[in-house]
Design a protein around this motif. Structure first.
Motif, PDB file in Angstrom:
ATOM      1  N   TYR A   1      -4.492  -7.142  -5.138  1.00  0.00           N
ATOM      2  CA  TYR A   1      -3.899  -7.883  -6.256  1.00  0.00           C
ATOM      3  C   TYR A   1      -4.806  -9.020  -6.733  1.00  0.00           C
TER       4      TYR A   1
ATOM      5  N   GLU B   1      -1.890   1.702  -6.147  1.00  0.00           N
ATOM      6  CA  GLU B   1      -1.876   0.822  -7.321  1.00  0.00           C
ATOM      7  C   GLU B   1      -2.975   1.203  -8.315  1.00  0.00           C
TER       8      GLU B   1
ATOM      9  N   VAL C   1      10.478  -4.188  -5.748  1.00  0.00           N
ATOM     10  CA  VAL C   1       9.231  -4.954  -5.813  1.00  0.00           C
ATOM     11  C   VAL C   1       9.309  -5.924  -6.997  1.00  0.00           C
TER      12      VAL C   1
ATOM     13  N   ASP D   1       7.206  -9.491  -8.713  1.00  0.00           N
ATOM     14  CA  ASP D   1       5.967 -10.263  -8.653  1.00  0.00           C
ATOM     15  C   ASP D   1       6.277 -11.750  -8.558  1.00  0.00           C
TER      16      ASP D   1
ATOM     17  N   ASP E   1       9.163  -3.019  -9.841  1.00  0.00           N
ATOM     18  CA  ASP E   1       9.514  -1.920  -8.953  1.00  0.00           C
ATOM     19  C   ASP E   1       9.138  -0.560  -9.547  1.00  0.00           C
TER      20      ASP E   1
ATOM     21  N   TYR F   1       5.431   0.260  -9.215  1.00  0.00           N
ATOM     22  CA  TYR F   1       5.050   0.493  -7.820  1.00  0.00           C
ATOM     23  C   TYR F   1       5.576   1.834  -7.327  1.00  0.00           C
TER      24      TYR F   1
ATOM     25  N   THR G   1       3.183  -1.971  -0.856  1.00  0.00           N
ATOM     26  CA  THR G   1       2.951  -0.544  -0.980  1.00  0.00           C
ATOM     27  C   THR G   1       2.571   0.049   0.375  1.00  0.00           C
TER      28      THR G   1
END
Length: 170
Positions: free
Chosen positions: A38, A63, A82, A84, A91, A94, A121
């Motif tokens: 990320y 990803e 999910v 951030d 979500d 992902y 993940t």
């Protein structure tokens, strides 16, 4: 002539028995040094890389398969979805990443998956607790969980050295 055929057959069997079949291993791309985290960095692990030198490997980042940007906001699992760090539910993207990765692996016949720790993940033992405070809890990322549910052996990269030692005794 029969003795010669028997000798050739024996030599062929010896050759087949002595050749080691390469183990097929899935490994997180960040562990192999690809800058796909990320934050645009990686989790290069030389121990894993050295072990995999003579193996058949599949390097994968779900990803990246889902074409997520690098860098991207940090994300954690919150009550099974999910999110951030900016409060956005991510979500769907992902889960799309996991679905894409599983599709890529359909015919791969991997024997082991070595996944990066703590990721929403790939986390294969612990994940962040969803508060974005760095606190860890026992759990699995979406991809790790899906692989386990499909019957694959999944090892957290931080447990890899112990896995190698344990399996070298077999």
């Amino acid at each position: 002539r029969a003795a010669r055929n028997s000798e050739v057959s024996y030599q062929f069997k010896q050759q087949v028995w002595s050749e080691k079949r390469k183990m097929k291993i899935l490994v997180s791309a960040c562990v192999m040094g690809q800058n796909c985290k990320y934050n645009g960095k990686n989790n290069k692990n030389v121990i894993v890389q050295n072990y995999l030198k003579d193996k058949d490997i599949i390097v994968m980042c779900p990803e990246m398969l889902a074409k997520m940007p690098i860098p991207r906001p940090c994300a954690e699992l919150v009550s099974g979805s999910v999110w951030d760090e900016n409060g956005n539910c991510v979500d769907a993207v992902y889960r799309k990443a996991v679905k894409t990765a599983l599709h890529e692996l359909e015919d791969a016949k991997i024997e082991l998956a070595v996944l990066q720790s703590r990721s929403p993940t790939c986390g294969a033992k612990e994940i962040y607790d969803g508060t974005f405070t760095g606190r860890l809890i026992p759990g699995y990322g979406l991809f790790a969980k899906a692989l386990i549910e499909k019957g694959y052996k999944v090892v957290d990269v931080e447990d890899f050295a112990a896995w190698v030692i344990e399996n070298s005794k077999k």
